[in-house]
Structure formats: structure tokens, C-alpha cells
Design a protein around this motif. Structure first.
Motif, PDB file in Angstrom:
ATOM      1  N   SER A 191     -27.000 -50.881  71.226  1.00 36.59           N
ATOM      2  CA  SER A 191     -27.941 -50.370  70.236  1.00 36.59           C
ATOM      3  C   SER A 191     -27.907 -51.265  69.009  1.00 36.59           C
ATOM      4  O   SER A 191     -26.935 -51.989  68.782  1.00 36.59           O
ATOM      5  N   GLY A 192     -28.988 -51.203  68.214  1.00 38.78           N
ATOM      6  CA  GLY A 192     -29.088 -52.044  67.033  1.00 38.78           C
ATOM      7  C   GLY A 192     -29.744 -53.379  67.345  1.00 38.78           C
ATOM      8  O   GLY A 192     -30.202 -53.608  68.471  1.00 38.78           O
ATOM      9  N   THR A 193     -29.785 -54.229  66.347  1.00 38.02           N
ATOM     10  CA  THR A 193     -30.448 -55.530  66.470  1.00 38.02           C
ATOM     11  C   THR A 193     -29.557 -56.615  65.872  1.00 38.02           C
ATOM     12  O   THR A 193     -28.941 -56.389  64.832  1.00 38.02           O
ATOM     13  N   VAL A 194     -29.496 -57.747  66.538  1.00 41.36           N
ATOM     14  CA  VAL A 194     -28.815 -58.912  65.967  1.00 41.36           C
ATOM     15  C   VAL A 194     -29.827 -60.032  65.774  1.00 41.36           C
ATOM     16  O   VAL A 194     -30.899 -60.033  66.386  1.00 41.36           O
ATOM     17  N   GLU A 195     -29.448 -60.963  64.901  1.00 42.49           N
ATOM     18  CA  GLU A 195     -30.302 -62.120  64.650  1.00 42.49           C
ATOM     19  C   GLU A 195     -29.556 -63.383  65.040  1.00 42.49           C
ATOM     20  O   GLU A 195     -28.411 -63.583  64.634  1.00 42.49           O
ATOM     21  N   VAL A 196     -30.198 -64.197  65.858  1.00 39.27           N
ATOM     22  CA  VAL A 196     -29.631 -65.482  66.275  1.00 39.27           C
ATOM     23  C   VAL A 196     -30.337 -66.560  65.458  1.00 39.27           C
ATOM     24  O   VAL A 196     -31.578 -66.613  65.423  1.00 39.27           O
ATOM     25  N   ASP A 197     -29.557 -67.399  64.771  1.00 35.49           N
ATOM     26  CA  ASP A 197     -30.159 -68.459  63.954  1.00 35.49           C
ATOM     27  C   ASP A 197     -30.130 -69.766  64.703  1.00 35.49           C
ATOM     28  O   ASP A 197     -29.065 -70.358  64.898  1.00 35.49           O
ATOM     29  N   ALA A 245     -34.649 -71.175  62.618  1.00 34.07           N
ATOM     30  CA  ALA A 245     -35.522 -70.049  62.976  1.00 34.07           C
ATOM     31  C   ALA A 245     -34.658 -68.863  63.394  1.00 34.07           C
ATOM     32  O   ALA A 245     -33.539 -69.045  63.871  1.00 34.07           O
ATOM     33  N   ALA A 246     -35.160 -67.661  63.216  1.00 31.12           N
ATOM     34  CA  ALA A 246     -34.401 -66.468  63.566  1.00 31.12           C
ATOM     35  C   ALA A 246     -34.999 -65.797  64.796  1.00 31.12           C
ATOM     36  O   ALA A 246     -36.193 -65.528  64.845  1.00 31.12           O
ATOM     37  N   VAL A 247     -34.162 -65.560  65.798  1.00 31.34           N
ATOM     38  CA  VAL A 247     -34.581 -64.831  66.991  1.00 31.34           C
ATOM     39  C   VAL A 247     -33.845 -63.493  66.973  1.00 31.34           C
ATOM     40  O   VAL A 247     -32.630 -63.464  66.817  1.00 31.34           O
ATOM     41  N   GLN A 248     -34.570 -62.384  67.111  1.00 32.68           N
ATOM     42  CA  GLN A 248     -33.907 -61.086  67.109  1.00 32.68           C
ATOM     43  C   GLN A 248     -33.700 -60.585  68.535  1.00 32.68           C
ATOM     44  O   GLN A 248     -34.572 -60.732  69.382  1.00 32.68           O
ATOM     45  N   LEU A 249     -32.532 -60.014  68.756  1.00 37.00           N
ATOM     46  CA  LEU A 249     -32.208 -59.442  70.063  1.00 37.00           C
ATOM     47  C   LEU A 249     -31.836 -57.976  69.873  1.00 37.00           C
ATOM     48  O   LEU A 249     -31.085 -57.641  68.956  1.00 37.00           O
ATOM     49  N   GLY A 250     -32.359 -57.107  70.733  1.00 33.29           N
ATOM     50  CA  GLY A 250     -32.084 -55.672  70.625  1.00 33.29           C
ATOM     51  C   GLY A 250     -31.401 -55.123  71.860  1.00 33.29           C
ATOM     52  O   GLY A 250     -30.897 -55.876  72.705  1.00 33.29           O
ATOM     53  N   ALA A 251     -31.398 -53.795  71.970  1.00 35.16           N
ATOM     54  CA  ALA A 251     -30.730 -53.102  73.061  1.00 35.16           C
ATOM     55  C   ALA A 251     -31.162 -53.666  74.418  1.00 35.16           C
ATOM     56  O   ALA A 251     -32.348 -53.920  74.645  1.00 35.16           O
ATOM     57  N   GLY A 252     -30.209 -53.868  75.283  1.00 38.76           N
ATOM     58  CA  GLY A 252     -30.481 -54.369  76.624  1.00 38.76           C
ATOM     59  C   GLY A 252     -30.343 -55.875  76.733  1.00 38.76           C
ATOM     60  O   GLY A 252     -30.362 -56.412  77.836  1.00 38.76           O
ATOM     61  N   PRO A 265     -18.686 -75.350  72.378  1.00 34.28           N
ATOM     62  CA  PRO A 265     -18.626 -74.430  71.232  1.00 34.28           C
ATOM     63  C   PRO A 265     -19.899 -73.578  71.116  1.00 34.28           C
ATOM     64  O   PRO A 265     -20.926 -73.921  71.720  1.00 34.28           O
ATOM     65  N   ARG A 266     -19.833 -72.524  70.325  1.00 37.67           N
ATOM     66  CA  ARG A 266     -20.983 -71.657  70.065  1.00 37.67           C
ATOM     67  C   ARG A 266     -22.169 -72.476  69.550  1.00 37.67           C
ATOM     68  O   ARG A 266     -21.997 -73.342  68.685  1.00 37.67           O
ATOM     69  N   THR A 267     -23.361 -72.190  70.038  1.00 39.33           N
ATOM     70  CA  THR A 267     -24.548 -72.964  69.689  1.00 39.33           C
ATOM     71  C   THR A 267     -25.291 -72.396  68.488  1.00 39.33           C
ATOM     72  O   THR A 267     -26.215 -73.032  67.982  1.00 39.33           O
ATOM     73  N   ALA A 268     -24.927 -71.197  68.027  1.00 37.84           N
ATOM     74  CA  ALA A 268     -25.666 -70.559  66.936  1.00 37.84           C
ATOM     75  C   ALA A 268     -24.803 -69.492  66.269  1.00 37.84           C
ATOM     76  O   ALA A 268     -23.829 -69.012  66.863  1.00 37.84           O
ATOM     77  N   ASP A 269     -25.174 -69.146  65.041  1.00 37.95           N
ATOM     78  CA  ASP A 269     -24.619 -67.963  64.387  1.00 37.95           C
ATOM     79  C   ASP A 269     -25.358 -66.741  64.905  1.00 37.95           C
ATOM     80  O   ASP A 269     -26.578 -66.783  65.089  1.00 37.95           O
ATOM     81  N   VAL A 270     -24.630 -65.650  65.117  1.00 36.93           N
ATOM     82  CA  VAL A 270     -25.269 -64.379  65.483  1.00 36.93           C
ATOM     83  C   VAL A 270     -24.772 -63.316  64.503  1.00 36.93           C
ATOM     84  O   VAL A 270     -23.564 -63.123  64.346  1.00 36.93           O
ATOM     85  N   THR A 271     -25.722 -62.641  63.832  1.00 42.68           N
ATOM     86  CA  THR A 271     -25.399 -61.687  62.763  1.00 42.68           C
ATOM     87  C   THR A 271     -26.032 -60.337  63.057  1.00 42.68           C
ATOM     88  O   THR A 271     -27.184 -60.274  63.513  1.00 42.68           O
ATOM     89  N   ALA A 272     -25.297 -59.271  62.759  1.00 44.93           N
ATOM     90  CA  ALA A 272     -25.855 -57.917  62.916  1.00 44.93           C
ATOM     91  C   ALA A 272     -26.907 -57.682  61.836  1.00 44.93           C
ATOM     92  O   ALA A 272     -26.664 -57.938  60.656  1.00 44.93           O
ATOM     93  N   VAL A 273     -28.082 -57.206  62.237  1.00 42.25           N
ATOM     94  CA  VAL A 273     -29.153 -56.891  61.288  1.00 42.25           C
ATOM     95  C   VAL A 273     -28.967 -55.458  60.770  1.00 42.25           C
ATOM     96  O   VAL A 273     -29.180 -55.174  59.604  1.00 42.25           O
ATOM     97  N   ASP A 274     -28.584 -54.563  61.653  1.00 42.47           N
ATOM     98  CA  ASP A 274     -28.300 -53.172  61.256  1.00 42.47           C
ATOM     99  C   ASP A 274     -27.020 -52.718  61.958  1.00 42.47           C
ATOM    100  O   ASP A 274     -26.282 -53.553  62.472  1.00 42.47           O
ATOM    101  N   TYR A 275     -26.753 -51.426  61.988  1.00 45.08           N
ATOM    102  CA  TYR A 275     -25.570 -50.944  62.703  1.00 45.08           C
ATOM    103  C   TYR A 275     -25.772 -51.183  64.182  1.00 45.08           C
ATOM    104  O   TYR A 275     -26.821 -50.843  64.733  1.00 45.08           O
TER     105      TYR A 275
END
Ligand code: CMP
Length: 139
Positions: A60-66, A70-77, A90-100
Motif C-alpha cells: 500500500s502507498g506510493t513510492v517515487e523512483v528518481d 524524472a520521477a516515476v511513481q509506483l503504487g500497490a502491486g 549498485p542501486r540505479t536510482a533513489d526510491v522515496t516513500a511519497v506517503d505512508y
């Protein structure tokens, strides 16, 4: 198998159709290997250039991949963090929580174990990783 466990498995597979093909005997394993994790708005889940030690499934919730500014948002599923585990890079991008957010986390070790036993899942994850790589190269 108790009712509560059966309900959790059904919910898991409904959220992640990727796991539909897993046979009933192996489904309980999902609840053992995938560890719940929560995040708050602004939490950095994955850092670019760091070594990857886990893959994340968004319950649940949404994360943002930078990616490339550019920002790509990913949600549930959806899932993220698969690339570093597949390539060892190594990791190719930062991933940040947009909400809970609520995630299910698969450690590097369990990723290997699980994907070697479920080649169809592995192929689907690999296909998504390749699609993302191509998208990032084009950007
Ligand atoms: P990884 O490189 O391990 O860590 C960053 C993650 O961001 C990466 O795995 C993917 O899961 C995700 N990611 C990278 N590029 C994209 C993209 N173009 N769209 C969606 N997710 C991406």
C-alpha cells in the motif's frame, strides 16, 4: 492451514498477480520469506549507488523512483529494488516513500532461493527490470 493464513495468502496473491502461478503447497512459503516493513512520507527506501540487499513489494502507498531527474511513481502491486539483486550492480536510482507505505521485503538470500525455485516469477521480474533499463537508457 488456518483461516487467517489462507486469507493472508489470498490477499497477497490478489495484490501481486505475479505470484498467481505458484502452486498451493508453496504459497505458505510466501508468508515466511516476505517480511513486512512500513515507511513514512519522505523516507528513503533505496539509495542510488549503494549495494542492494533486498527487493521490495508495495502493498500500500506510493513510492517515487528518481531516474535521470524524472520521477516515476509506483503504487500497490508493484515492486522495486529487483535490478541490483539480478545484476549484482549498485542501486540505479533513489526510491522515496511519497506517503505512508507498507512493503513486503525479500532479502537477497531469500530472493535467490525463491527465484531459483520459481523460474516463471523470475522471468517476469527480469522482464520488468529490462523494460525499466531500456526506459532509463532512452531518457
Ligand atoms: P535497483 O537498481 O535495485 O534500485 C532502484 C530501483 O528503482 C531499481 O532497482 C528498480 O526497481 C527501480 N527503477 C529503476 N528505474 C525505473 C523505472 N524507469 N521505472 C520504475 N522503476 C525503476
Amino acid at each position: 492451514r488456518d483461516h487467517e493464513q489462507a486469507r493472508k495468502i489470498t490477499e497477497f496473491i490478489e495484490t501481486f498477480p505475479l505470484f498467481k502461478a505458484i502452486n498451493v503447497d508453496d504459497q505458505e512459503e510466501l508468508l515466511l520469506l516476505f517480511v513486512p516493513k512500513a515507511a513514512s512520507p519522505g523516507d528513503r527506501i533505496v539509495r542510488i549507488r549503494e549495494k542492494g540487499d533486498a527487493m521490495y513489494f508495495v502493498v500500500s502507498g506510493t513510492v517515487e523512483v528518481d531516474v535521470n531527474g524524472a520521477a516515476v511513481q509506483l503504487g500497490a502491486g508493484s515492486f522495486f529494488g529487483e535490478m541490483a539483486l539480478l545484476t549484482g550492480d549498485p542501486r540505479t536510482a533513489d526510491v522515496t516513500a511519497v506517503d505512508y507505505c507498507n512493503f513486503l521485503v525479500l532479502s537477497r538470500r531469500d530472493f535467490r532461493l525463491f527465484m531459483s525455485r520459481h523460474p516463471a516469477v523470475r522471468a517476469a521480474v527480469q522482464a520488468m527490470a529490462e523494460e525499466r533499463l531500456a526506459m532509463n537508457r532512452a531518457a
